[in-house]
Design an enzyme around this catalytic site. Structure first.
Site: not given
Ligand code: FPP
Length: 253
Positions: A21, A38, A132
């Protein structure tokens, strides 16, 4: 002595699950669009997989896209799917070379065709690997998973394959998407939020929780070791007393 050197190699958690997050906030702090967060989140994913693999973690589950994430603006959903497809293309050979086996939990049918196919191909290609186990939660939510399990149990009953009176915890666990995967020992959530957000609700009954203020794109080997270090200094009692489990695992921080 670094934190990594202080870890007990005999008590590395078998399964670590992570709620990644804070990508959006990380980007905002830099005056950039959420998608930039992201993109940098993918770098943290790579670093975490590499670190977990080297430390001897057997299962690493990453909450990459929740059922609720479909409600985000279309451009952000599209960007996340694109990142997934691109990462699979770029990283598959590397995962394979490092003996990593890919799995997915979630409603893969709801993903765009190219993303679903990319995942299925990668799962097939790495199926014989013995290092893994990397589990990506994609279009996943625990309530969706539990509803699916109940549907499948009901179907087995109506076909006469299962007696309602025989249903127990093992029956439920055997109908979850995680049936081949042990429960997490340690769940990490980044960005300072103290929520579970519909992730692995059944499986984390006795999981140790670790919350860090670090935003996901800044997560790295050091933060992972911090979480494992704290885990190694917790006493896991599974509902029993300290005396019953033996207090030799309990060391003061
Ligand atoms: C949360 O941050 C993150 C996500 C909803 C997506 C996680 C995805 C990735 C790290 C990239 C793609 C993954 C792979 C496996 C290739 P948020 O957007 O909720 O952040 P915020 O809470 O600060 O708004």
């Amino acid at each position: 002595m670094s934190l990594k050197e202080k870890l007990d190699p005999n008590r590395i958690p078998r399964h670590i699950a992570i709620i990644m997050d804070g990508n959006g906030r990380w980007a905002k702090q830099r005056g950039k669009l959420r998608v930039f967060g992201h993109e940098n989140g993918v770098k943290a994913v790579r670093a975490t997989i590499e670190a977990a693999s080297k430390l001897g973690v057997q299962y690493l589950t990453l909450y990459a896209f929740s059922t609720e994430n479909w409600q985000r603006p279309k451009y952000e959903v599209d960007a996340l799917m694109h990142l997934l497809i691109r990462s699979l293309h770029r990283e598959l050979a590397n995962l394979h070379e490092n003996n990593i086996r890919l799995h997915a939990i979630g409603d893969l049918d709801s993903l765009p065709k190219e993303a679903a196919k990319g995942m299925q191909d990668a799962i097939r290609k790495t199926a014989q690997n013995t290092g893994l186990n990397l589990v990506l939660a994609l279009s996943y939510s625990a309530r969706w998973e539990l509803a699916q399990a109940i549907k499948n149990i009901a179907a087995a009953i109506s076909k006469g394959e299962l007696e309602p009176g025989n249903i127990d915890e093992h029956t439920v666990a055997a109908h979850l998407t995680t049936r081949q995967i042990p429960d997490p020992d340690l769940l990490i959530r980044t960005s300072g939020e103290m929520r579970i957000s519909n992730f692995l609700l059944w499986q984390i009954a006795y999981t140790e929780l670790f919350f860090t203020p670090t935003l996901w794109p800044d997560f790295n080997e050091e933060t992972l070791c911090e979480a494992i270090y704290e885990y190694q200094h917790r006493e896991r009692r599974f509902g029993m007393t300290s005396e019953q489990i033996g207090s030799e695992n309990h060391t003061e921080l």
